[in-house]
Write a protein that holds these residues in place. Structure first.
Motif: not given
Length: 464
Positions: A20-29
């Motif tokens: 339950n730990v978020k792992c998000v990679r934000y994209q350059p959009t």
């Protein structure tokens, strides 16, 4: 090897998601970047202090746009000021030698900011003049260590701010500079070249975040070129994914022409933005105590400054409609906060000590203002028990009749009405089908801890 790294990262993400730990990679959009939630601390804070201080504080005439009003789009009053007071060969760079900051005491600053009830500050690290208030590697001889006070202003203020447990540290940074040759060269090509961005703007933005770790990055000076020129999306993706403040940083919306009020973090939509109605997106009212300038003006008149009543009304309306207020202070070049600003900061803090319960961590209610009595605005909080809510009503006028009539609250048998700052419950009667009349106590004006004599307008908080 790159494939192995990517495979390991994907596995790590999966493992983290299982606990339950978020792992998000934000994209350059913008679609990806706009999906990032604004850190909760920001909405809870409600009040921040903006500080405009730089070489423009030396002439302290006209505004922080003094150089542009002198050498860019020449303004007659500024031209006349320079002609009367300075030699013909005087340059803007000469002002930097007089930016001595001899009374700058960051501990005194942060003491005043904390006293105001603010929860964060946003300090101008560099304005459109290009002078950096830190020893930037990308601003040789045009920074606060090489010329002027010979001090790392940003670093000193950061340390003093972090010594205060209730304050968070943020930085403003202008993306463009009026007269920088690389920017002017890029502009001549229609921004088809990016030498200024690659050699100046982006290196500075990476530098201040890595070195000072601001939890607000306030961008400005973006409006002449689009976000592709500024490489804004790539920078924000790094800020959200890999920077030392990736989990707590808040940004604004000034990242390129046409971006403001559409993309980014908190929406500013323009200076002194205060729509007066509930907004769908988190927003901020960046405004000034001096009605006409962000920087200090030595020729300002007393009536040029907002009264505490005007500030409080602006603040209450802003919070009621879901915004934060970023209240600007412009210190003189010597660095001692002028008494008019010090007084407003203290007055704001005195009011919040009584009424902060209805401000901090509050949410907009179903109604923002009352439909019967003008000058009444609402906020709300969910009760800690999870059952019901507490609604706060802020009124700008003390009812002379002794009764405050409200149209939109609907009382129930369990409703209790109290007055912030005083013990005991207030008597009230209900209307049909809804509404409430509250009997307010008769209290001498000098016994009310949240009001300031000298104005017909009063700001008080009630809850039920």
């Amino acid at each position: 090897m790159a494939r192995i790294r990517n495979a390991f990262f994907a596995l790590l993400c999966l493992t983290l998601q299982m606990i339950n730990v978020k792992c998000v990679r934000y994209q350059p959009t913008w679609a990806s970047l706009d999906a990032r939630p604004i850190p909760s601390w920001y909405d809870e804070a409600k009040l921040g202090i903006f500080i405009h201080w730089g070489v423009f504080s030396v002439p302290s005439f006209s505004s922080e746009w003094f150089w542009w009003n002198w050498k860019g789009q020449a303004t007659p009053a500024v031209i006349d000021f320079m002609t009367k007071n300075y030699k013909p060969d005087f340059t803007y760079a000469d002002f930097a030698k007089e930016f001595n900051a001899e009374f700058f005491n960051p501990a005194q600053w942060t003491e005043a900011f904390e006293d105001s009830g603010a929860k964060y500050i946003v300090f101008v690290s560099k304005h459109h003049e290009g002078y950096t208030n830190w020893p930037s590697k990308y601003s040789f001889s045009w920074n606060s260590v090489d010329v002027g006070p010979n001090r790392d202003i940003v670093g000193e203020l950061m340390n003093a701010t972090r010594a205060k447990k209730s304050l968070r540290f943020g930085l403003y940074h202008s993306m463009y500079e009026w007269f920088h040759p690389l920017y002017l060269a890029d502009k001549k090509t229609g921004f088809k070249t990016q030498d200024f961005v690659n050699k100046k703007t982006l290196p500075e933005l990476y530098e201040i975040v890595n070195k000072y770790k601001p939890e607000v990055v306030w961008s400005d000076g973006d409006w002449e070129a689009n976000d592709t020129y500024w490489r804004s999306k790539e920078y924000l993706a790094w800020l959200y994914n890999d920077s030392p403040v990736k989990d707590t940083v808040v940004v604004n919306d000034r990242w390129g022409k046409g971006i403001s009020c559409n993309h980014g973090g908190v929406f500013t939509c323009g200076d002194r933005y205060n729509p007066g109605v509930l907004q769908k997106h988190k927003w901020v009212n960046a405004m000034t105590i001096d009605k006409y300038s962000w920087g200090f003006r030595r020729n300002a008149k007393l009536e040029d400054y907002l009264s505490i009543e005007e500030l409080l009304q602006t603040f209450v309306i802003t919070v009621s409609c879901g915004g934060n207020m970023l209240m600007n202070v412009g210190p003189p070049s010597h660095g001692h906060i002028a008494p008019i600003y010090a007084e407003r900061l203290h007055q704001m803090g005195a009011w919040l000590k009584v009424n902060g319960e209805g401000i901090y961590s509050s949410k907009p209610w179903t109604f923002q203002n009352d439909t019967l009595t003008p000058g009444v605005w609402y906020t709300m909080k969910k009760n800690s028990s999870g059952a019901g809510v507490t609604v706060y009503a802020f009124t700008f006028d003390w009812p002379g009749s002794g009764t405050l009539s409200l149209a939109v609250p609907q009382a129930s048998p369990s409703t209790v009405v109290t007055l912030l700052g005083f013990s005991g419950n207030l008597n009230y009667t209900t209307h049909k089908p809804k509404g409430i009349d509250i009997r307010v106590p008769v209290i001498p004006i000098n016994k009310m801890p949240w009001v300031y004599a000298g104005s017909k307008q009063r700001t008080v908080g009630k809850k039920w």
